[in-house]
Write a protein that holds these residues in place. Sequence first.
Motif, PDB file in Angstrom:
ATOM      1  N   MET A 151     -13.261   4.233  10.529  1.00  0.00           N
ATOM      2  CA  MET A 151     -11.994   4.612  11.144  1.00  0.00           C
ATOM      3  C   MET A 151     -11.059   3.419  11.196  1.00  0.00           C
ATOM      4  O   MET A 151     -11.442   2.330  11.635  1.00  0.00           O
ATOM      5  CB  MET A 151     -12.226   5.143  12.564  1.00  0.00           C
ATOM      6  CG  MET A 151     -10.990   5.772  13.186  1.00  0.00           C
ATOM      7  SD  MET A 151     -10.502   7.273  12.321  1.00  0.00           S
ATOM      8  CE  MET A 151      -8.722   7.255  12.606  1.00  0.00           C
ATOM      9  N   ASN A 152      -9.836   3.608  10.698  1.00  0.00           N
ATOM     10  CA  ASN A 152      -8.765   2.630  10.853  1.00  0.00           C
ATOM     11  C   ASN A 152      -7.905   3.139  12.021  1.00  0.00           C
ATOM     12  O   ASN A 152      -7.111   4.048  11.840  1.00  0.00           O
ATOM     13  CB  ASN A 152      -7.956   2.547   9.562  1.00  0.00           C
ATOM     14  CG  ASN A 152      -7.041   1.349   9.464  1.00  0.00           C
ATOM     15  OD1 ASN A 152      -6.441   1.110   8.430  1.00  0.00           O
ATOM     16  ND2 ASN A 152      -6.901   0.594  10.543  1.00  0.00           N
ATOM     17  N   PRO A 153      -8.086   2.582  13.230  1.00  0.00           N
ATOM     18  CA  PRO A 153      -7.592   3.243  14.443  1.00  0.00           C
ATOM     19  C   PRO A 153      -6.088   3.212  14.671  1.00  0.00           C
ATOM     20  O   PRO A 153      -5.607   3.895  15.572  1.00  0.00           O
ATOM     21  CB  PRO A 153      -8.291   2.477  15.579  1.00  0.00           C
ATOM     22  CG  PRO A 153      -9.401   1.719  14.944  1.00  0.00           C
ATOM     23  CD  PRO A 153      -8.926   1.427  13.567  1.00  0.00           C
ATOM     24  N   VAL A 154      -5.339   2.406  13.922  1.00  0.00           N
ATOM     25  CA  VAL A 154      -3.887   2.357  14.129  1.00  0.00           C
ATOM     26  C   VAL A 154      -3.185   2.628  12.807  1.00  0.00           C
ATOM     27  O   VAL A 154      -3.758   2.453  11.734  1.00  0.00           O
ATOM     28  CB  VAL A 154      -3.421   0.989  14.694  1.00  0.00           C
ATOM     29  CG1 VAL A 154      -4.123   0.675  16.001  1.00  0.00           C
ATOM     30  CG2 VAL A 154      -3.646  -0.132  13.695  1.00  0.00           C
ATOM     31  N   LEU A 155      -1.938   3.056  12.889  1.00  0.00           N
ATOM     32  CA  LEU A 155      -1.165   3.381  11.697  1.00  0.00           C
ATOM     33  C   LEU A 155      -0.990   2.135  10.834  1.00  0.00           C
ATOM     34  O   LEU A 155      -0.483   1.111  11.311  1.00  0.00           O
ATOM     35  CB  LEU A 155       0.202   3.922  12.102  1.00  0.00           C
ATOM     36  CG  LEU A 155       1.100   4.416  10.954  1.00  0.00           C
ATOM     37  CD1 LEU A 155       0.512   5.677  10.331  1.00  0.00           C
ATOM     38  CD2 LEU A 155       2.515   4.664  11.464  1.00  0.00           C
ATOM     39  N   PRO A 156      -1.398   2.187   9.557  1.00  0.00           N
ATOM     40  CA  PRO A 156      -1.222   1.020   8.690  1.00  0.00           C
ATOM     41  C   PRO A 156       0.242   0.582   8.628  1.00  0.00           C
ATOM     42  O   PRO A 156       1.142   1.405   8.467  1.00  0.00           O
ATOM     43  CB  PRO A 156      -1.711   1.526   7.327  1.00  0.00           C
ATOM     44  CG  PRO A 156      -2.690   2.601   7.665  1.00  0.00           C
ATOM     45  CD  PRO A 156      -2.128   3.271   8.885  1.00  0.00           C
ATOM     46  N   MET A 157       0.461  -0.702   8.794  1.00  0.00           N
ATOM     47  CA  MET A 157       1.786  -1.321   8.789  1.00  0.00           C
ATOM     48  C   MET A 157       2.662  -0.834   9.939  1.00  0.00           C
ATOM     49  O   MET A 157       3.871  -1.053   9.947  1.00  0.00           O
ATOM     50  CB  MET A 157       2.507  -1.096   7.450  1.00  0.00           C
ATOM     51  CG  MET A 157       1.769  -1.671   6.258  1.00  0.00           C
ATOM     52  SD  MET A 157       1.366  -3.433   6.444  1.00  0.00           S
ATOM     53  CE  MET A 157       2.987  -4.154   6.359  1.00  0.00           C
ATOM     54  N   GLY A 158       2.058  -0.194  10.935  1.00  0.00           N
ATOM     55  CA  GLY A 158       2.795   0.221  12.120  1.00  0.00           C
ATOM     56  C   GLY A 158       2.974  -0.943  13.085  1.00  0.00           C
ATOM     57  O   GLY A 158       2.610  -2.086  12.788  1.00  0.00           O
ATOM     58  N   PRO A 159       3.520  -0.659  14.268  1.00  0.00           N
ATOM     59  CA  PRO A 159       3.828  -1.745  15.199  1.00  0.00           C
ATOM     60  C   PRO A 159       2.611  -2.378  15.847  1.00  0.00           C
ATOM     61  O   PRO A 159       2.682  -3.494  16.361  1.00  0.00           O
ATOM     62  CB  PRO A 159       4.708  -1.058  16.254  1.00  0.00           C
ATOM     63  CG  PRO A 159       4.315   0.387  16.186  1.00  0.00           C
ATOM     64  CD  PRO A 159       3.966   0.649  14.762  1.00  0.00           C
ATOM     65  N   LYS A 160       1.463  -1.692  15.828  1.00  0.00           N
ATOM     66  CA  LYS A 160       0.268  -2.174  16.515  1.00  0.00           C
ATOM     67  C   LYS A 160      -0.793  -2.615  15.545  1.00  0.00           C
ATOM     68  O   LYS A 160      -0.903  -2.089  14.442  1.00  0.00           O
ATOM     69  CB  LYS A 160      -0.293  -1.036  17.373  1.00  0.00           C
ATOM     70  CG  LYS A 160      -0.488  -1.395  18.828  1.00  0.00           C
ATOM     71  CD  LYS A 160      -1.070  -0.229  19.579  1.00  0.00           C
ATOM     72  CE  LYS A 160      -2.033  -0.759  20.621  1.00  0.00           C
ATOM     73  NZ  LYS A 160      -2.635   0.300  21.394  1.00  0.00           N
ATOM     74  N   GLN A 161      -1.594  -3.601  15.945  1.00  0.00           N
ATOM     75  CA  GLN A 161      -2.759  -4.006  15.166  1.00  0.00           C
ATOM     76  C   GLN A 161      -4.027  -3.537  15.870  1.00  0.00           C
ATOM     77  O   GLN A 161      -4.064  -3.431  17.099  1.00  0.00           O
ATOM     78  CB  GLN A 161      -2.814  -5.531  15.013  1.00  0.00           C
ATOM     79  CG  GLN A 161      -1.723  -6.116  14.132  1.00  0.00           C
ATOM     80  CD  GLN A 161      -1.942  -7.591  13.877  1.00  0.00           C
ATOM     81  OE1 GLN A 161      -3.073  -8.051  13.770  1.00  0.00           O
ATOM     82  NE2 GLN A 161      -0.858  -8.343  13.783  1.00  0.00           N
ATOM     83  N   THR A 162      -5.065  -3.267  15.085  1.00  0.00           N
ATOM     84  CA  THR A 162      -6.340  -2.878  15.664  1.00  0.00           C
ATOM     85  C   THR A 162      -6.961  -4.047  16.406  1.00  0.00           C
ATOM     86  O   THR A 162      -7.033  -5.164  15.886  1.00  0.00           O
ATOM     87  CB  THR A 162      -7.303  -2.403  14.565  1.00  0.00           C
ATOM     88  OG1 THR A 162      -6.725  -1.298  13.882  1.00  0.00           O
ATOM     89  CG2 THR A 162      -8.635  -1.980  15.158  1.00  0.00           C
ATOM     90  N   GLY A 163      -7.403  -3.792  17.616  1.00  0.00           N
ATOM     91  CA  GLY A 163      -8.099  -4.795  18.424  1.00  0.00           C
ATOM     92  C   GLY A 163      -9.394  -4.224  18.956  1.00  0.00           C
ATOM     93  O   GLY A 163      -9.809  -3.112  18.595  1.00  0.00           O
ATOM     94  N   ARG A 164     -10.030  -4.957  19.830  1.00  0.00           N
ATOM     95  CA  ARG A 164     -11.328  -4.531  20.362  1.00  0.00           C
ATOM     96  C   ARG A 164     -11.210  -3.218  21.141  1.00  0.00           C
ATOM     97  O   ARG A 164     -12.093  -2.353  21.054  1.00  0.00           O
ATOM     98  CB  ARG A 164     -11.865  -5.650  21.266  1.00  0.00           C
ATOM     99  CG  ARG A 164     -13.248  -5.391  21.850  1.00  0.00           C
ATOM    100  CD  ARG A 164     -14.348  -5.467  20.809  1.00  0.00           C
ATOM    101  NE  ARG A 164     -15.621  -5.052  21.352  1.00  0.00           N
ATOM    102  CZ  ARG A 164     -16.483  -5.854  21.973  1.00  0.00           C
ATOM    103  NH1 ARG A 164     -16.195  -7.147  22.104  1.00  0.00           N
ATOM    104  NH2 ARG A 164     -17.642  -5.401  22.413  1.00  0.00           N
ATOM    105  N   THR A 165     -10.114  -3.040  21.879  1.00  0.00           N
ATOM    106  CA  THR A 165      -9.940  -1.814  22.669  1.00  0.00           C
ATOM    107  C   THR A 165      -9.913  -0.586  21.773  1.00  0.00           C
ATOM    108  O   THR A 165     -10.592   0.415  22.040  1.00  0.00           O
ATOM    109  CB  THR A 165      -8.645  -1.888  23.491  1.00  0.00           C
ATOM    110  OG1 THR A 165      -8.723  -3.007  24.380  1.00  0.00           O
ATOM    111  CG2 THR A 165      -8.428  -0.613  24.287  1.00  0.00           C
ATOM    112  N   GLU A 166      -9.114  -0.644  20.699  1.00  0.00           N
ATOM    113  CA  GLU A 166      -9.008   0.491  19.778  1.00  0.00           C
ATOM    114  C   GLU A 166     -10.326   0.730  19.064  1.00  0.00           C
ATOM    115  O   GLU A 166     -10.740   1.881  18.840  1.00  0.00           O
ATOM    116  CB  GLU A 166      -7.890   0.242  18.762  1.00  0.00           C
ATOM    117  CG  GLU A 166      -6.489   0.198  19.340  1.00  0.00           C
ATOM    118  CD  GLU A 166      -6.157  -1.110  20.040  1.00  0.00           C
ATOM    119  OE1 GLU A 166      -5.192  -1.125  20.827  1.00  0.00           O
ATOM    120  OE2 GLU A 166      -6.873  -2.119  19.814  1.00  0.00           O
ATOM    121  N   ALA A 167     -11.014  -0.357  18.717  1.00  0.00           N
ATOM    122  CA  ALA A 167     -12.311  -0.230  18.040  1.00  0.00           C
ATOM    123  C   ALA A 167     -13.327   0.468  18.935  1.00  0.00           C
ATOM    124  O   ALA A 167     -14.008   1.419  18.514  1.00  0.00           O
ATOM    125  CB  ALA A 167     -12.817  -1.606  17.632  1.00  0.00           C
TER     126      ALA A 167
END
Length: 357
Positions: A282-298
């Motif tokens: 799972m890539n939890p955030v929209l690619p090239m969107g405003p947010k980067q994946t971090g531990r919380t999203e993971a």
Amino acid sequence: MTSLFDSHQLGELRLPNRVVMAPMTRVRAAAGGLATPSMAAYYAQRATAGLIVTEGVQPSLVGQSSPGTPGLHTDEQVASWRQVTDAVHTNGGRVFAQLMHGGRVSHPDTTGMRPVGPSAVPAVGEVFTPTGPQPAPTPRALDTAEVPEHALAYAQAARRAVDAGFDGVELHGANGYLISQFLSSNANLRTDRYGGSLTGRVRFAVEAVSATVEAVGADRTGIRLSPGGTFWGVEETDVPELYAMLLTELARLEVAYVHLEATAEEEVLIGLRRAWPGTLIMNPVLPMGPKQTGRTEADHWLGLGADLISFGRAFIANPDLVERLRTGLPIAPVDGATYYQGGDAGYLTYAAYQYTA
């Protein structure tokens, strides 16, 4: 609950953690689509990831989307990639090549050929060319008899990838490129067996994956998908039904994994997790969107049933990302101006965390 740092069995590979380096275009290849020593160093620096998925690699010349991207359709390209796979394996890593056919997202100034697509419908926006961005051209619609050879191109590139030392391949079925174009309801206006119904729209993806499985084995074959995504102007109708049908076919082929992007509502993505019996990245955030994946999203998506979590931009500036996530160290920011500029600046110049006394 499953931890990001638990091991996971992926086919014959034992991944030491569940952190995946997502594929990211970096346009650092040499002339002729050759991999370089700098590329070998870049991926080797990040070999602590459970799995690395490379930048998109064109399976054919007409499949090249942007200048400066590497290929896997000539013997010279295969030989150039061996330094990359050797470096990753020497550092204890595992690496899949992402096979990306750009379809209509290309330009004659890049390839010397008119782009092809399911229909004569141009992508929305400007594409990269050797002289700068230009409007996306109208592609040539593939004849029915031609479509299978483009599906087979993924399999041929997969064989070359294995020859080059890759542990497997990921077909790029997302983000508005060729497989995604066939899945689309506005880029694919075909009335033959590759269009119209949901069955027709998934057929190209299934044929490409099936050919790849036959070429290198199911345990070496994955696919990335962006359900409901709108990259390069694609639209999809009946998203839950379309992807449930596709996942049913992929399950029959027993591929190593499906790699989903967060391009649909979470409820839809959870439904697809339930429909897919195998390993899910799972890539939890929209690619090239405003947010980067971090531990919380993971952790959130591990709790929802994902098996592996892919991190994109965070891996650019943090070659030691796994250790930073494990110990709670700060994640260094990335300089977006160096994503595609070429050279080693913003590529090999990010360091591991420096401890101070």
